[in-house]
Design an enzyme around this catalytic site. Structure first.
Site, PDB file in Angstrom:
ATOM      1  N   ASP A   1       3.404  -4.238   7.910  1.00 38.28           N
ATOM      2  CA  ASP A   1       2.186  -3.448   7.767  1.00 38.28           C
ATOM      3  C   ASP A   1       1.027  -4.419   7.975  1.00 38.28           C
ATOM      4  O   ASP A   1       0.700  -5.213   7.089  1.00 38.28           O
ATOM      5  CB  ASP A   1       2.159  -2.819   6.369  1.00 38.28           C
ATOM      6  CG  ASP A   1       0.825  -2.166   6.050  1.00 38.28           C
ATOM      7  OD1 ASP A   1      -0.134  -2.334   6.837  1.00 38.28           O
ATOM      8  OD2 ASP A   1       0.731  -1.514   4.997  1.00 38.28           O
TER       9      ASP A   1
ATOM     10  N   CYS B   1      -4.941   2.473  -3.509  1.00 45.45           N
ATOM     11  CA  CYS B   1      -3.685   2.998  -2.908  1.00 45.45           C
ATOM     12  C   CYS B   1      -2.532   2.017  -3.105  1.00 45.45           C
ATOM     13  O   CYS B   1      -1.691   1.853  -2.206  1.00 45.45           O
ATOM     14  CB  CYS B   1      -3.857   3.327  -1.437  1.00 45.45           C
ATOM     15  SG  CYS B   1      -4.948   4.713  -1.161  1.00 45.45           S
TER      16      CYS B   1
ATOM     17  N   GLN C   1      -4.162  -5.067   7.095  1.00 43.77           N
ATOM     18  CA  GLN C   1      -5.117  -6.085   6.638  1.00 43.77           C
ATOM     19  C   GLN C   1      -4.877  -7.439   7.308  1.00 43.77           C
ATOM     20  O   GLN C   1      -5.546  -8.410   6.976  1.00 43.77           O
ATOM     21  CB  GLN C   1      -5.025  -6.254   5.111  1.00 43.77           C
ATOM     22  CG  GLN C   1      -5.253  -4.989   4.312  1.00 43.77           C
ATOM     23  CD  GLN C   1      -6.694  -4.479   4.396  1.00 43.77           C
ATOM     24  OE1 GLN C   1      -7.614  -5.217   4.779  1.00 43.77           O
ATOM     25  NE2 GLN C   1      -6.901  -3.224   4.032  1.00 43.77           N
TER      26      GLN C   1
ATOM     27  N   HIS D   1       0.871  -1.188   0.000  1.00 42.41           N
ATOM     28  CA  HIS D   1       0.000   0.000   0.000  1.00 42.41           C
ATOM     29  C   HIS D   1       0.906   1.236   0.000  1.00 42.41           C
ATOM     30  O   HIS D   1       2.043   1.175   0.484  1.00 42.41           O
ATOM     31  CB  HIS D   1      -0.823  -0.059   1.288  1.00 42.41           C
ATOM     32  CG  HIS D   1      -1.866   0.998   1.442  1.00 42.41           C
ATOM     33  ND1 HIS D   1      -1.580   2.284   1.819  1.00 42.41           N
ATOM     34  CD2 HIS D   1      -3.223   0.946   1.313  1.00 42.41           C
ATOM     35  CE1 HIS D   1      -2.691   2.986   1.910  1.00 42.41           C
ATOM     36  NE2 HIS D   1      -3.711   2.193   1.605  1.00 42.41           N
TER      37      HIS D   1
ATOM     38  N   LYS E   1     -10.096  -0.569  10.512  1.00 46.96           N
ATOM     39  CA  LYS E   1     -10.189  -1.795   9.705  1.00 46.96           C
ATOM     40  C   LYS E   1     -10.509  -2.998  10.590  1.00 46.96           C
ATOM     41  O   LYS E   1     -10.742  -4.087  10.103  1.00 46.96           O
ATOM     42  CB  LYS E   1      -8.884  -2.023   8.948  1.00 46.96           C
ATOM     43  CG  LYS E   1      -8.536  -0.837   8.051  1.00 46.96           C
ATOM     44  CD  LYS E   1      -7.679  -1.206   6.921  1.00 46.96           C
ATOM     45  CE  LYS E   1      -7.065   0.015   6.263  1.00 46.96           C
ATOM     46  NZ  LYS E   1      -7.875   0.510   5.155  1.00 46.96           N
TER      47      LYS E   1
HETATM   48  N1  PLP Z   1      -1.618  -0.615   4.658  1.00 47.01           N
HETATM   49  C1  PLP Z   1      -2.581  -1.357   4.125  1.00 47.01           C
HETATM   50  C2  PLP Z   1      -2.265  -2.748   3.674  1.00 47.01           C
HETATM   51  C3  PLP Z   1      -3.865  -0.838   3.993  1.00 47.01           C
HETATM   52  O1  PLP Z   1      -4.829  -1.585   3.453  1.00 47.01           O
HETATM   53  C4  PLP Z   1      -4.126   0.486   4.433  1.00 47.01           C
HETATM   54  C5  PLP Z   1      -5.462   1.076   4.229  1.00 47.01           C
HETATM   55  O2  PLP Z   1      -6.166   0.739   3.306  1.00 47.01           O
HETATM   56  C6  PLP Z   1      -3.080   1.208   5.011  1.00 47.01           C
HETATM   57  C7  PLP Z   1      -1.840   0.635   5.115  1.00 47.01           C
HETATM   58  C8  PLP Z   1      -3.298   2.598   5.521  1.00 47.01           C
HETATM   59  O3  PLP Z   1      -4.160   2.581   6.594  1.00 47.01           O
HETATM   60  P1  PLP Z   1      -4.685   3.951   7.248  1.00 47.01           P
HETATM   61  O4  PLP Z   1      -5.207   4.775   6.101  1.00 47.01           O
HETATM   62  O5  PLP Z   1      -5.750   3.519   8.188  1.00 47.01           O
HETATM   63  O6  PLP Z   1      -3.518   4.599   7.917  1.00 47.01           O
END
Ligand code: PLP
Length: 412
Positions: free
Chosen positions: A206, A370, A209, A129, A232
């Site tokens: 990260d 993203c 998910q 992401h 999430k």
């Molecule tokens: N990393 C992953 C794999 C994500 O799916 C997301 C959000 O869709 C993020 C990071 C970023 O999360 P946040 O916008 O809640 O900081």
């Protein structure tokens, strides 16, 4: 009766806990298949936040009065729940943040920036992401370090051998997602951590998910950092966690300065607060964190392993049903996947398809998710993505398939 239908019945019960799922959209009962973007909140989270706002709200940590004590207890109690939820060894390892994005930026700026020199490198993968790409690009620009990217294959799996080849004695950190939001690929993070540990290279996962779908134990994984977002995992937006190994957090300087992150301030010398407060400058999202604590209680009552098993079965059903839709092209067919299926239908633009589905009450996400490098790799501008949570069931998948078939008729 075999186990599968029993579990499906169970999901119907869980679903009743989520008020947002009881509504109709465009005259049709809502089918919510966009939990990877943001999950719905159960009544207990909504009510916990409301009760806190009604009765207990005050600023945390600094007050001697009763409400401030109550607010502090609720806020710090949520931190303890987070520690337990991911099995961190100490509450000092739980830094409360706005979400995954802020957690990763914190590591980039506080752990990496002071250590990185020109010629050093950070290794990530092609399926990250943007939140696990851009913070590293920024710190590499700031320091002259190199960002190295491990490739993926046609199925959307990271080439782990090639990742290992990128790690050398100048690697400061490896950043890898637990589960890809665009493709659903589950990365072998334990294996990557074991490899990196052998070379003294810290690993950031990260887990945005990962946490909503898997039973996470950061000590068993062995990672140095694990980042995730409250919204999430059925909690409020603007909340999240950076887990960091205490030894590393101790060595890191504060990232942001302000109230709460200090013990003593004078113009000559400021003494920083102990962990984890050193990284929590300013008034936090108190009500959100209290709500996140309620979502952890809720998830633990159901059981994360039970959720993972149920979703695995539902994901298999989704994949098998979607595969039978004429004109279907899957994007992302990794052997080990969780929760997500990305796809394109005929040559219908993803946004057009998403709009047609919305008119039938079916919410999916469309676009680049993203994860633009993933889209570039597959040669598409975007995909349609159906993502599951434990409140979904087979009826939701059947409704998705019917809506897709209707879209094919509309587009001829
Ligand atoms: N990393 C992953 C794999 C994500 O799916 C997301 C959000 O869709 C993020 C990071 C970023 O999360 P946040 O916008 O809640 O900081």
């Amino acid at each position: 009766m075999n186990a599968a239908p029993a579990r499906v019945t169970q999901a119907a019960d869980w679903r009743l806990d989520f008020p947002a799922l009881r509504q109709s959209v465009h005259g049709q009962p809502l089918v919510y298949l966009d939990s990877a973007a943001s999950a719905q909140q159960p009544e207990v989270v909504i009510e916990t936040v409301a009760a806190y706002q009604r009765e207990d709200h005050a600023n945390v940590h600094r007050g001697v009065h009763t409400l401030s004590h109550r607010a502090t207890e609720a806020y710090e109690g949520a931190r303890d729940k987070m520690r337990d939820f991911i099995n961190a060894s100490a509450r000092s390892e739980i830094v409360l943040t706005k979400g995954t994005t802020e957690a990763i930026n914190l590591v980039a700026q506080s752990f990496c920036r002071p250590r990185l020199q020109a010629g050093d490198n950070i290794v990530i993968t092609h399926l990250e992401h943007h939140a696990n790409i851009v913070p590293w690009q920024l710190v590499c620009e700031q320091t002259g370090a190199e960002l190295r990217v491990a490739p993926i294959n046609d199925r959307g799996e990271v080439s782990i051998d090639e990742l290992y080849e990128l790690v050398d004695e100048r690697t400061l950190l490896v950043g890898i997602s637990h589960v890809s939001n665009a493709l659903g690929t589950v990365n072998p993070v334990e294996e990557v951590v074991a490899f990196c540990k052998g070379r003294n290279v810290p690993v950031l996962i990260d887990g945005a998910q990962g946490v909503p779908h898997l039973d996470i134990d950061v000590q068993a994984i062995g990672c140095d950092f694990y980042a995730f977002s409250g919204h999430k995992m059925f909690g409020p937006t603007g909340t999240g966690v950076l887990f960091g190994r205490e030894a590393l957090l101790e060595e890191m300087p504060p990232w942001q300065g302000g109230g709460d992150m200090i013990l003593e301030v004078s113009f000559e010398n400021t003494i920083y607060n102990e962990l984890p407060y050193k990284f929590e400058a300013g008034t936090p999202n108190i009500s959100g964190v209290v709500g996140l604590g309620a979502s952890v209680d809720y998830l633990q009552r159901i059981g994360m392993q039970r959720i993972a098993d149920y979703e695995h079965e539902l994901h298999d059903y989704m994949v098998s049903q979607l595969r039978d839709v004429d004109g279907m092209r899957f994007i992302g067919e990794a052997a080990n996947k969780a929760s997500v299926q990305s796809f394109l239908l005929d040559d219908i633009h993803s946004h057009d398809l998403g709009t047609i589905l919305d008119h039938q009450g079916v919410a999916i996400r469309t676009g680049h998710h993203c994860a633009m490098p993933v889209m570039q790799w597959f040669g598409v501008s975007g995909t349609c993505r159906a993502s599951l949570a434990f409140y979904n069931n087979r009826d939701d998948i059947d409704r998705l398939v019917i809506a897709l078939e209707k879209a094919r008729e509309i587009f001829g």
